[in-house]
Design an enzyme around this catalytic site. Structure first.
Site, PDB file in Angstrom:
ATOM      1  N   TYR A 160       1.133  -1.199  -0.430  1.00 53.28           N
ATOM      2  CA  TYR A 160      -0.312   0.289   0.084  1.00 53.28           C
ATOM      3  C   TYR A 160       1.021   1.135  -0.347  1.00 53.28           C
ATOM      4  O   TYR A 160       1.107   2.100   1.306  1.00 53.28           O
ATOM      5  CB  TYR A 160      -1.242  -0.051   0.763  1.00 53.28           C
ATOM      6  CG  TYR A 160      -2.033  -1.218   1.095  1.00 53.28           C
ATOM      7  CD1 TYR A 160      -2.707  -1.477  -0.136  1.00 53.28           C
ATOM      8  CD2 TYR A 160      -3.001  -1.586   2.275  1.00 53.28           C
ATOM      9  CE1 TYR A 160      -2.697  -2.735  -0.022  1.00 53.28           C
ATOM     10  CE2 TYR A 160      -3.455  -2.619   2.299  1.00 53.28           C
ATOM     11  CZ  TYR A 160      -4.164  -2.910   0.981  1.00 53.28           C
ATOM     12  OH  TYR A 160      -4.449  -4.008   1.224  1.00 53.28           O
ATOM     13  N   HIS A 165      -0.778 -11.999   0.311  1.00 51.85           N
ATOM     14  CA  HIS A 165      -1.473 -11.168  -0.452  1.00 51.85           C
ATOM     15  C   HIS A 165      -2.494 -12.041  -1.713  1.00 51.85           C
ATOM     16  O   HIS A 165      -3.398 -11.831  -1.396  1.00 51.85           O
ATOM     17  CB  HIS A 165      -0.756 -10.098  -0.800  1.00 51.85           C
ATOM     18  CG  HIS A 165      -1.761  -8.612  -1.050  1.00 51.85           C
ATOM     19  ND1 HIS A 165      -1.176  -7.742  -0.674  1.00 51.85           N
ATOM     20  CD2 HIS A 165      -2.477  -8.396  -1.092  1.00 51.85           C
ATOM     21  CE1 HIS A 165      -1.906  -6.597  -0.991  1.00 51.85           C
ATOM     22  NE2 HIS A 165      -2.603  -7.313  -1.111  1.00 51.85           N
ATOM     23  N   SER A 223     -13.095  -4.522   0.442  1.00 55.14           N
ATOM     24  CA  SER A 223     -13.369  -4.158  -0.388  1.00 55.14           C
ATOM     25  C   SER A 223     -15.431  -3.158  -0.223  1.00 55.14           C
ATOM     26  O   SER A 223     -15.909  -4.193  -0.803  1.00 55.14           O
ATOM     27  CB  SER A 223     -13.429  -4.180  -1.834  1.00 55.14           C
ATOM     28  OG  SER A 223     -12.111  -3.549  -2.364  1.00 55.14           O
ATOM     29  N   PRO A 224     -15.681  -4.120   0.884  1.00 53.96           N
ATOM     30  CA  PRO A 224     -17.086  -3.713   1.593  1.00 53.96           C
ATOM     31  C   PRO A 224     -17.853  -3.182   1.274  1.00 53.96           C
ATOM     32  O   PRO A 224     -19.080  -3.708   1.016  1.00 53.96           O
ATOM     33  CB  PRO A 224     -16.640  -3.959   3.217  1.00 53.96           C
ATOM     34  CG  PRO A 224     -15.661  -3.067   3.433  1.00 53.96           C
ATOM     35  CD  PRO A 224     -14.578  -3.177   2.296  1.00 53.96           C
ATOM     36  N   GLY A 249     -17.905  -1.752  -2.243  1.00 56.21           N
ATOM     37  CA  GLY A 249     -17.544  -1.749  -3.349  1.00 56.21           C
ATOM     38  C   GLY A 249     -15.546  -1.535  -4.335  1.00 56.21           C
ATOM     39  O   GLY A 249     -16.242  -1.670  -5.125  1.00 56.21           O
ATOM     40  N   GLY A 250     -15.263  -0.907  -3.481  1.00 55.78           N
ATOM     41  CA  GLY A 250     -14.601  -0.895  -3.662  1.00 55.78           C
ATOM     42  C   GLY A 250     -14.126   0.734  -4.218  1.00 55.78           C
ATOM     43  O   GLY A 250     -15.196   2.107  -4.156  1.00 55.78           O
TER      44      GLY A 250
END
Ligand SMILES: NC(=O)c1ccc[n+]([C@@H]2O[C@H](COP(=O)([O-])OP(=O)(O)OC[C@H]3O[C@@H](n4cnc5c(N)ncnc54)[C@H](OP(=O)(O)O)[C@@H]3O)[C@@H](O)[C@H]2O)c1
Length: 271
Positions: A35, A109, A189-190, A192-193
């Site tokens: 990240y 990952h 991405s809960p 939707g991202g």
């Protein structure tokens, strides 16, 4: 993730988001070495979180920091590299970036198509045996891959995508399998991202439901994700304090069966 990748906010704002959620009682922070902007910036998000935890007044030991290894960012691309030597080096870098002697939760990952999963999982088992990581997790995996990895190392969490636009984790049985096996499912991405979450406020089912219940459409979606199993833990991202706190408060929201079914049945176009 969005505090450190392209489009990231100023560092002071990122720190304010982290302090706000810690103050609000969040006890799990998900990060990854990748990240960041590119390979020269590896560990940006881990350093940010470590700094925020140091300057936060609360109990550091009450917070689990989950990071990941197994991807790389050459020229800003997202590539897989889960060779054992790369995982070992990545783990050492993450220990330094996080400023800890042991990582709470270290996640693969993604499986690397060029490396047998057993070899990647074996590297994580070795790191655990050496005391460098406490718990091992997986990300972006199928039920079959979870079971292959578990023959090599105990797995405590699986992190796959789950939101109303992308429901494969439900359809392919990963959520159910994790629940049966007592494995935590971290829903990534809960809402939707970065792009699709922007469609939620105009959604024909969510918009009136949000108005009726006086909550945000994002909170409805997080409650729907959480309703799928008590072992599902959503890990929403946010660059803005008000978004972050809205997501924290969504943990208290319980939807009626009728509202959950309405979201189940609704169409969520990715177009
Ligand atoms: N394992 C993997 O391969 C993988 C892949 C992707 C993500 N992840 C993990 O999952 C986390 C979340 O994923 P994501 O960022 O893709 O998706 P997300 O959390 O569904 O959506 C991100 C965006 O939604 C907005 N948002 C979230 N909650 C909101 C709310 N309550 N109200 C208004 N806006 C809200 C935020 O906007 P603002 O930024 O404007 O506040 C945020 O940037 C990442 O931080 C990362 O830890 C893992």
């Amino acid at each position: 993730m969005h505090l450190s990748i392209q489009g990231r906010p100023p560092e002071a704002q990122a720190g304010a988001v982290l302090h706000a959620v810690l103050d609000a009682g969040v006890t799990l922070v998900d990060t990854a070495d990748v990240y960041c902007l590119d390979q020269n910036d590896i560990g940006h998000n881990e350093r940010l979180i470590a700094g925020a935890l140091r300057s936060w007044g609360g109990a550091r030991d009450s917070v689990v920091v989950a990071t990941k290894g197994g991807l790389v960012r050459p020229s800003g691309r997202w590539d897989t590299d889960a060779r054992p030597e790369q995982l070992r080096a990545a783990c050492e870098r993450s220990l330094r970036a996080l400023g800890v002697e042991r990582i709470d939760l270290y996640q693969l990952h993604a499986p690397d198509p060029r490396v047998p999963l057993e070899e990647s999982a074996g590297a994580l088992a070795d790191l655990q045996a050496q005391g460098k990581i406490r718990w091992v997790g997986l990300s972006n995996v199928s039920v079959a891959e979870i079971e292959r990895a578990r023959r090599v190392v105990p797995i405590v969490t699986v992190q796959n995508r789950l939101n109303p636009f992308f429901r494969e984790a439900l359809g392919e049985g990963v959520v159910a399998h994790c629940a049966e096996q007592g494995i935590g499912f971290l829903a990534y991405s809960p809402t939707g991202g970065g792009r699709l979450n922007l469609k939620l406020p105009d959604h024909p089912i969510l918009a009136p439901m949000a108005k009726r219940l006086a909550v945000s459409p994002h909170a409805l979606v997080l409650a729907w994700v959480m309703s799928k199993s008590p072992t599902v833990i959503p890990i929403p991202s946010a660059r803005q304090v008000e978004h972050a706190l809205d997501s924290v408060h969504a943990a208290e929201l319980e939807l009626s069966e009728e509202d959950l079914e309405a979201i189940d049945r609704a169409e969520f176009s990715r177009g």
